[in-house]
Design a protein around this motif. Structure first.
Motif, PDB file in Angstrom:
ATOM      1  N   ARG A  64       0.838  -1.186   0.075  1.00 43.24           N
ATOM      2  CA  ARG A  64      -0.002   0.102   0.048  1.00 43.24           C
ATOM      3  C   ARG A  64       0.869   1.204  -0.015  1.00 43.24           C
ATOM      4  O   ARG A  64       0.554   2.270  -0.567  1.00 43.24           O
ATOM      5  N   PHE A  65       1.883   1.194   0.794  1.00 37.34           N
ATOM      6  CA  PHE A  65       2.878   2.298   0.847  1.00 37.34           C
ATOM      7  C   PHE A  65       4.048   1.980   0.357  1.00 37.34           C
ATOM      8  O   PHE A  65       4.774   1.040   0.570  1.00 37.34           O
ATOM      9  N   VAL A  66       4.591   3.196  -0.336  1.00 40.50           N
ATOM     10  CA  VAL A  66       5.984   3.152  -0.854  1.00 40.50           C
ATOM     11  C   VAL A  66       6.738   4.349  -0.537  1.00 40.50           C
ATOM     12  O   VAL A  66       6.140   5.417  -0.722  1.00 40.50           O
ATOM     13  N   THR A  67       7.897   4.335  -0.349  1.00 36.27           N
ATOM     14  CA  THR A  67       8.875   5.595   0.129  1.00 36.27           C
ATOM     15  C   THR A  67      10.045   5.446  -0.700  1.00 36.27           C
ATOM     16  O   THR A  67      10.821   4.615  -0.896  1.00 36.27           O
ATOM     17  N   VAL A  68      10.198   6.658  -1.240  1.00 37.21           N
ATOM     18  CA  VAL A  68      11.467   6.924  -2.268  1.00 37.21           C
ATOM     19  C   VAL A  68      12.333   7.861  -1.208  1.00 37.21           C
ATOM     20  O   VAL A  68      11.982   8.975  -0.611  1.00 37.21           O
ATOM     21  N   THR A  69      13.457   7.319  -1.155  1.00 36.18           N
ATOM     22  CA  THR A  69      14.358   7.900  -0.193  1.00 36.18           C
ATOM     23  C   THR A  69      15.679   7.900  -0.800  1.00 36.18           C
ATOM     24  O   THR A  69      16.142   7.569  -2.122  1.00 36.18           O
ATOM     25  N   GLY A  70      16.871   8.243   0.127  1.00 34.73           N
ATOM     26  CA  GLY A  70      18.248   8.360  -0.453  1.00 34.73           C
ATOM     27  C   GLY A  70      19.109   7.972   0.589  1.00 34.73           C
ATOM     28  O   GLY A  70      18.866   7.261   1.648  1.00 34.73           O
ATOM     29  N   GLY A  71      20.328   8.665   0.540  1.00 37.91           N
ATOM     30  CA  GLY A  71      20.533   9.792  -0.113  1.00 37.91           C
ATOM     31  C   GLY A  71      19.793  10.839  -0.272  1.00 37.91           C
ATOM     32  O   GLY A  71      19.068  10.999   0.591  1.00 37.91           O
ATOM     33  N   GLU A  72      19.936  11.651  -1.363  1.00 37.86           N
ATOM     34  CA  GLU A  72      18.889  12.726  -1.669  1.00 37.86           C
ATOM     35  C   GLU A  72      18.207  12.265  -3.048  1.00 37.86           C
ATOM     36  O   GLU A  72      18.722  12.418  -4.034  1.00 37.86           O
ATOM     37  N   PRO A  73      17.001  11.689  -3.040  1.00 39.83           N
ATOM     38  CA  PRO A  73      16.597  11.089  -4.294  1.00 39.83           C
ATOM     39  C   PRO A  73      16.201  12.060  -5.380  1.00 39.83           C
ATOM     40  O   PRO A  73      16.288  11.896  -6.474  1.00 39.83           O
ATOM     41  N   LEU A  74      16.157  13.425  -4.948  1.00 32.91           N
ATOM     42  CA  LEU A  74      15.770  14.617  -5.902  1.00 32.91           C
ATOM     43  C   LEU A  74      17.036  14.882  -6.693  1.00 32.91           C
ATOM     44  O   LEU A  74      17.202  15.740  -7.705  1.00 32.91           O
ATOM     45  N   GLY A  75      18.153  14.546  -6.255  1.00 36.81           N
ATOM     46  CA  GLY A  75      19.620  14.539  -6.945  1.00 36.81           C
ATOM     47  C   GLY A  75      19.470  14.026  -8.204  1.00 36.81           C
ATOM     48  O   GLY A  75      20.398  14.381  -9.086  1.00 36.81           O
ATOM     49  N   GLN A  76      18.610  12.998  -8.519  1.00 39.70           N
ATOM     50  CA  GLN A  76      18.386  12.433  -9.929  1.00 39.70           C
ATOM     51  C   GLN A  76      17.246  12.888 -10.448  1.00 39.70           C
ATOM     52  O   GLN A  76      16.107  12.710  -9.761  1.00 39.70           O
ATOM     53  N   GLN A  77      17.236  13.542 -11.390  1.00 39.73           N
ATOM     54  CA  GLN A  77      16.219  14.498 -12.329  1.00 39.73           C
ATOM     55  C   GLN A  77      15.102  13.380 -12.584  1.00 39.73           C
ATOM     56  O   GLN A  77      13.891  13.658 -12.473  1.00 39.73           O
ATOM     57  N   GLU A  78      15.296  11.889 -13.051  1.00 38.94           N
ATOM     58  CA  GLU A  78      14.465  11.086 -13.208  1.00 38.94           C
ATOM     59  C   GLU A  78      13.532  10.846 -12.300  1.00 38.94           C
ATOM     60  O   GLU A  78      12.555  10.033 -12.421  1.00 38.94           O
ATOM     61  N   CYS A  79      13.816  11.048 -10.674  1.00 40.02           N
ATOM     62  CA  CYS A  79      13.237  10.758  -9.569  1.00 40.02           C
ATOM     63  C   CYS A  79      11.756  11.330  -9.753  1.00 40.02           C
ATOM     64  O   CYS A  79      10.836  10.485  -9.341  1.00 40.02           O
ATOM     65  N   LEU A  80      11.765  12.771 -10.282  1.00 37.98           N
ATOM     66  CA  LEU A  80       9.999  13.136 -10.719  1.00 37.98           C
ATOM     67  C   LEU A  80       9.548  12.328 -11.337  1.00 37.98           C
ATOM     68  O   LEU A  80       8.048  11.937 -10.921  1.00 37.98           O
ATOM     69  N   GLN A  81       9.931  11.488 -12.448  1.00 38.79           N
ATOM     70  CA  GLN A  81       9.024  10.630 -13.207  1.00 38.79           C
ATOM     71  C   GLN A  81       8.747   9.394 -12.486  1.00 38.79           C
ATOM     72  O   GLN A  81       7.407   8.892 -12.744  1.00 38.79           O
ATOM     73  N   LEU A  82       9.819   8.837 -11.731  1.00 38.23           N
ATOM     74  CA  LEU A  82       9.394   7.567 -11.031  1.00 38.23           C
ATOM     75  C   LEU A  82       8.314   8.137  -9.786  1.00 38.23           C
ATOM     76  O   LEU A  82       7.313   7.240  -9.544  1.00 38.23           O
TER      77      LEU A  82
END
Length: 212
Positions: A64-82
């Motif tokens: 049900r839940f998904v977390t996108v994390t890092g590091g700093e995930p927004l350091g990769q531009q493609e994170c927005l599409q993910l």
């Protein structure tokens, strides 16, 4: 393509969904070097995966839940599409971010969990305060506190930006093995702060193991 450090299924250790089974997608890389960082293993390495490959791995857990994390995930531009692709799959998606990179293009369906870095982190000069107006009532804001100066700084920001009314939760966390949990809890109660005290549940259960 995204450089992925790890994808794993565990209990959420922080935030307002603490304790709930969650898939974590940890992206590689971070432009910050906080003194108390506990994910230095994500600074380098990782595996290049397409967004489709990431979605396929996530689907295996039927979360049900998904977390996108890092590091700093927004350091990769493609994170927005993910993030958008995950939301399109119907998951409840959160983004854990340092607050040093703009949130302006993050899909509005995503729950943003943003840090403000106090002085003892060594990275307080990287705080991007223009991000605060981009937060709303589904989002959360986290302070990781190492000492009394950090606490007083955090309280000042809480008041200056009226954070308790802006987001769903303001989270105060002690730096592990540096800040006494009991002392931080006592300060919060003494000052009657409208914040949520939190510990890292995953570290209580599994210690410093990676991938849990």
């Amino acid at each position: 393509m995204l450089r992925i450090s790890e994808i794993f299924y565990s209990l959420q250790g922080e935030t307002r969904t603490v304790g709930l089974p969650t898939v974590f997608i940890r992206l590689t890389g971070c432009p910050l070097r906080c003194r108390w960082c506990d994910t230095e293993h994500a600074f380098k390495g990782g595996e290049l995966l397409s967004i489709e490959a990431v979605l396929a791995q996530v689907a295996q857990f039927s979360p049900r839940f998904v977390t996108v994390t890092g590091g700093e995930p927004l350091g990769q531009q493609e994170c927005l599409q993910l993030l958008t692709a995950l939301a399109d799959q119907g998951y409840e998606v959160s983004l854990e971010t340092s607050g040093a990179i703009t949130l302006a293009q993050v899909d509005p369906r995503i729950v943003k969990v943003m840090d403000l870095k106090p002085p003892a982190s060594g990275e307080s000069h990287r705080n991007l305060y223009d991000n605060i107006p981009l937060l709303d009532k589904k989002d959360q804001l986290k302070f990781v506190i190492a000492d009394r100066d950090d606490y007083q700084w955090s309280v000042a920001k809480l008041i200056e930006y009226n954070l308790a009314d802006r987001v769903s939760d303001v989270l105060f966390s002690p730096v592990s093995e540096t800040m006494s949990s009991e002392q931080l809890a006592g300060w919060i109660l003494e000052d009657r702060l409208p914040v949520r005290f939190q510990l890292q549940l995953h570290r209580v259960i599994w210690g410093d193991r990676i991938g849990v």
